[in-house]
Design a protein around this motif. Structure first.
Motif, PDB file in Angstrom:
ATOM      1  N   UNK A  85      10.178  11.382   5.672  1.00 19.27           N
ATOM      2  CA  UNK A  85      10.066  12.300   6.804  1.00 19.27           C
ATOM      3  C   UNK A  85       9.569  13.670   6.355  1.00 19.27           C
ATOM      4  N   UNK A  86       9.964  14.106   5.165  1.00 25.50           N
ATOM      5  CA  UNK A  86       9.588  15.446   4.710  1.00 25.50           C
ATOM      6  C   UNK A  86       8.130  15.529   4.304  1.00 25.50           C
ATOM      7  N   UNK A  87       7.647  14.554   3.557  1.00 21.58           N
ATOM      8  CA  UNK A  87       6.294  14.628   2.996  1.00 21.58           C
ATOM      9  C   UNK A  87       5.273  13.787   3.748  1.00 21.58           C
ATOM     10  N   UNK A  88       5.724  12.839   4.572  1.00 22.84           N
ATOM     11  CA  UNK A  88       4.882  11.843   5.255  1.00 22.84           C
ATOM     12  C   UNK A  88       4.292  10.814   4.307  1.00 22.84           C
ATOM     13  N   UNK A  89       4.646  10.841   3.018  1.00 27.36           N
ATOM     14  CA  UNK A  89       4.280   9.731   2.132  1.00 27.36           C
ATOM     15  C   UNK A  89       4.892   8.450   2.691  1.00 27.36           C
ATOM     16  N   UNK A  90       4.170   7.341   2.553  1.00 29.29           N
ATOM     17  CA  UNK A  90       4.644   6.085   3.141  1.00 29.29           C
ATOM     18  C   UNK A  90       4.331   4.922   2.226  1.00 29.29           C
ATOM     19  N   UNK A  91       5.117   3.850   2.383  1.00 31.06           N
ATOM     20  CA  UNK A  91       4.871   2.605   1.674  1.00 31.06           C
ATOM     21  C   UNK A  91       4.851   1.466   2.676  1.00 31.06           C
ATOM     22  N   UNK A  92       4.003   0.477   2.421  1.00 26.62           N
ATOM     23  CA  UNK A  92       3.873  -0.708   3.256  1.00 26.62           C
ATOM     24  C   UNK A  92       3.927  -1.917   2.348  1.00 26.62           C
ATOM     25  N   UNK A  93       4.624  -2.954   2.778  1.00 29.61           N
ATOM     26  CA  UNK A  93       4.663  -4.189   1.998  1.00 29.61           C
ATOM     27  C   UNK A  93       4.777  -5.366   2.953  1.00 29.61           C
ATOM     28  N   UNK A  94       4.038  -6.439   2.661  1.00 26.63           N
ATOM     29  CA  UNK A  94       3.993  -7.626   3.502  1.00 26.63           C
ATOM     30  C   UNK A  94       4.009  -8.853   2.600  1.00 26.63           C
ATOM     31  N   UNK A  95       4.806  -9.848   2.961  1.00 25.53           N
ATOM     32  CA  UNK A  95       4.820 -11.090   2.202  1.00 25.53           C
ATOM     33  C   UNK A  95       4.960 -12.275   3.139  1.00 25.53           C
ATOM     34  N   UNK A 107       0.828  -1.197   0.000  1.00 23.19           N
ATOM     35  CA  UNK A 107       0.000   0.000   0.000  1.00 23.19           C
ATOM     36  C   UNK A 107       0.859   1.241   0.000  1.00 23.19           C
ATOM     37  N   UNK A 108       0.291   2.333  -0.484  1.00 31.02           N
ATOM     38  CA  UNK A 108       0.936   3.642  -0.479  1.00 31.02           C
ATOM     39  C   UNK A 108       0.030   4.610   0.262  1.00 31.02           C
ATOM     40  N   UNK A 109       0.638   5.431   1.111  1.00 33.50           N
ATOM     41  CA  UNK A 109      -0.101   6.370   1.957  1.00 33.50           C
ATOM     42  C   UNK A 109       0.291   7.793   1.579  1.00 33.50           C
ATOM     43  N   UNK A 110      -0.698   8.650   1.459  1.00 28.62           N
ATOM     44  CA  UNK A 110      -0.458  10.090   1.296  1.00 28.62           C
ATOM     45  C   UNK A 110      -1.518  10.836   2.089  1.00 28.62           C
ATOM     46  N   UNK A 111      -1.091  11.869   2.788  1.00 28.24           N
ATOM     47  CA  UNK A 111      -2.037  12.655   3.572  1.00 28.24           C
ATOM     48  C   UNK A 111      -2.720  11.850   4.653  1.00 28.24           C
ATOM     49  N   UNK A 112      -2.060  10.796   5.141  1.00 28.32           N
ATOM     50  CA  UNK A 112      -2.620   9.980   6.204  1.00 28.32           C
ATOM     51  C   UNK A 112      -3.610   8.931   5.733  1.00 28.32           C
ATOM     52  N   UNK A 113      -3.813   8.775   4.419  1.00 24.44           N
ATOM     53  CA  UNK A 113      -4.780   7.811   3.902  1.00 24.44           C
ATOM     54  C   UNK A 113      -4.132   6.886   2.877  1.00 24.44           C
ATOM     55  N   UNK A 114      -4.637   5.666   2.829  1.00 26.95           N
ATOM     56  CA  UNK A 114      -4.235   4.754   1.770  1.00 26.95           C
ATOM     57  C   UNK A 114      -4.757   5.277   0.438  1.00 26.95           C
TER      58      UNK A 114
END
Length: 467
Positions: free
Chosen positions: A319-329, A37-44
């Motif tokens: 850290x600058x934008x708060x964009x995030x990535x999540x990955x699970x396998x 998943x990718x997160x921007x602005x606190x939302x998926x």
């Protein structure tokens, strides 16, 4: 592709690129299943899934990017660390406290003398793993048994001088967290974080639908189920199971505390304690207070990886934008650099919008401090930060820099970061009430280079500037 119901989505072309990266990684790394998943602005804003998850109750089925649980391994450490930081916020513990002050059975020397901050920051020098059986693949025992292993021989390095990743250290911190709050560590985590954030699919043991963990044969397309168990006193090092949707909420805690941790505590967790100084390589990674840190070309990221038999996970936040990535396998050997590639592809295709500029109120006594100053002959500039801080930087190039926050009690300004962190910036006024110069950690900052009227230490040559 699936998304959270109230979230905006990425552009169709971006979604296709991300889905291709995910599918390619599943095939290349021979992953039974993988979700991201990718997160921007606190939302998926994007989620994806590839492969086939297997759980004992449902058998083979396509994984749900938001609903299928995977074991998240050492991402568990970030929850334990946040719990300890909450204890620090509440005055129950200090980061400089020796852990033996609170776990008195550890004594006052050896492991007991290690500080809470050293344990959080992987700078304690404590051994990486437990003595005896491979703890990740065998049923765990209680605190009393772990404590027996924490003798003088448990210290591998002098504390505070090098990065040495210690799962054992987080076993100790889990016991500390529980002892400080009077409940088991996982109950504290659930009470303070999981329930307030709505992370109802994050648990200490799998709850269906949950993926079965596998080892993939290195030379054949065959899999072997990996064991799952309660790790006992070592559970704080890697016990939790979670989903992409739940970890998207946790990314907000890494970014700014998300209302369950003070912003300054989240910032402290992202402050490097040690660097991972691998032999023969330029360092680009370190460890904060419970967070892994990455520095890629000056771009800062924080989060944590996770690995347990049958599973690999990643949470990574810009850290600058708060964009995030999540990955699970659900593969022991994992997905390589997939998370980095996903986040890079997303941000390259859809850069984060800059924060809109708006006028803001600035106090008159702050306005008179702004503009050019000189440290000797070196030009500096003070600017007003949007958060009420002062920002000192070089005017024509690299210089000693810091942000400063006003001390409400004294009116002085105290450094928040970089060279002058903790130091005091004090405006000095002349007889007419105007600011004559700035006193900064014994240095004089003047409005002109070496202003003779600004009480420059050592004096200014009476002959002045000359050819």
């Amino acid at each position: 592709m699936t998304t959270s119901p109230d979230a905006p989505t990425v552009l169709p072309a971006t979604a296709r690129a991300l889905e291709h990266l995910l599918a390619a990684a599943q095939a290349e790394h021979r992953l039974p299943s993988v979700v991201a998943g990718v997160v921007r602005g606190g939302r998926l804003v994007w989620t994806g899934a590839a492969g086939t998850a297997v759980d004992e109750a449902a058998g083979e089925r396509p994984p749900s990017a938001t609903g299928t649980q995977y074991r998240i391994g050492s991402i568990t450490k970030t929850f334990v660390a946040a719990g300890v930081m909450r204890c620090a916020e509440d005055g129950l513990v200090g980061l400089d406290d020796p852990v033996g002050r609170h776990l008195v059975e550890l004594g006052t020397d050896g492991v007991g003398a290690l500080t809470v901050g050293q344990l959080l920051g992987q700078a304690s020098g404590l051994q990486a793993e437990t003595d005896g059986p491979w703890w990740e693949r065998t049923a765990g025992e209680g605190w009393d048994r772990l404590r027996e292993l924490l003798g003088p021989g448990a210290l591998r390095h002098r504390a505070g001088v090098r990065f040495h990743y210690s799962n054992v250290g987080y076993g100790v911190l889990g016991e500390l967290l529980g002892r400080l709050r009077g409940a088991a560590w996982d109950e504290v985590v659930a009470e303070q974080f999981l329930r307030p954030l709505g992370m109802d699919r994050t648990t200490t043991r799998p709850q269906a639908p949950a993926a079965q963990g596998f080892a993939v044969h290195p030379w054949a397309d065959a899999v072997l189920p990996e064991p799952e168990h309660d790790a006992g006193a070592m559970a704080p090092a890697g016990q939790l199971w979670s989903t992409v949707a739940d970890l998207a909420r946790w990314a907000g805690v890494v970014a700014d505390g998300a209302g369950v941790l003070r912003r300054e505590s989240a910032e402290a967790m992202r402050e490097p304690q040690v660097v991972d100084d691998a032999r023969g390589a330029a360092w680009g990674a370190g460890y904060g207070l419970g967070l892994q840190l990455w520095n890629t070309g000056g771009r800062r990221f924080a989060g944590h990886s996770g690995s347990m038999p049958g599973f690999v996970a990643m949470l990574r936040v810009d850290v600058e934008t708060s964009d995030a990535v999540l990955a699970l396998t659900n593969s022991t050997t994992g997905f390589g650099d997939l998370p980095v590639r996903l986040l890079t592809a997303f941000t390259d295709a859809e850069p984060a919008a800059p924060r809109p500029w708006r006028p803001q109120a600035v106090d008159a006594d702050v306005l008179e401090l702004l503009g050019p100053w000189y440290w000797g002959p070196a030009p500096l500039v003070l600017r007003a930060g949007r958060d009420g801080s002062l920002e000192l930087s070089g005017l024509t190039g690299r210089a000693r820099a810091s942000r400063f926050a006003r001390d409400a009690a004294t009116g002085a300004w105290r450094g928040l970061d970089e060279y002058y962190a903790g130091e005091v910036l004090r405006p000095v006024r002349g007889a007419d009430g105007s600011v004559s110069h700035l006193d900064l950690a014994s240095f004089r900052l003047t409005r002109t280079p070496y202003d003779p009227d600004a009480d420059v230490p050592g004096g200014v040559d009476p002959g002045g500037w000359r050819p």
